[in-house]
Design a protein around this motif. Structure first.
Motif: not given
Length: 150
Positions: A90-102, A106-114, A120-126
């Motif tokens: 999911s993207s890091l928008t507020q709406e995306g965060a609410e959707t991720t929690l939903e 509903m049974g999703a195992f986990d999430y990854l912020p898009k 960026s240098l975050d690619i290794v962490r991602i």
């Protein structure tokens, strides 16, 4: 859940995202680990459902926002028809965060912020987060685990 004749040690992943760039980026990150294989990719929810049925991946990465059948509707059908671990992307928008929690509810195992940019240098962490989450999800050979069922 591995395909007949496949290496039982490999965790097979289906990548579902409407962005060709994201499908390619996620595929490269996943396949950089020798224990993971991308079984296939899908551009939308309907294609993801078809490929889950035919490819029987161990884990699915699923974009939250897709045209047509969106991520939540797709997740609902996966959990009903083909229960398996799903990692929401999911993207890091507020709406995306609410959707991720939903989605987690509903049974999703986990999430990854898009990230909007993987330059960026975050690619290794991602990549490390994605690989770790897929490996954790792939450890469930029966999903949902009995201890998590209602």
């Amino acid at each position: 859940m591995n395909a007949p004749g496949g290496d039982p040690r490999l965790i097979r992943v289906l990548v579902a995202d409407d962005s060709a760039f994201m499908r390619t980026a996620l595929t490269r990150m996943i396949e950089s680990d020798p224990e993971l294989r991308v079984a296939g990719t899908a551009q939308n929810g309907n294609e993801a459902l078809q490929k889950i049925e035919s490819l029987q991946p161990d884990v699915v990465t699923l974009d939250v926002e897709m045209p047509g059948l969106n991520g939540l509707d797709t997740l609902r059908q996966i959990m009903t028809r083909f229960p398996r671990p799903v990692i929401m992307v999911s993207s890091l928008t507020q709406e995306g965060a609410e959707t991720t929690l939903e989605a987690l509810d509903m049974g999703a195992f986990d999430y990854l912020p898009k990230q909007q940019s993987f330059a960026s240098l975050d690619i290794v962490r991602i990549r490390d987060d994605l690989v770790a989450k897929i490996k954790a999800a792939g450890g469930f050979r029966e999903f949902p685990p009995k201890r998590l069922r209602h």
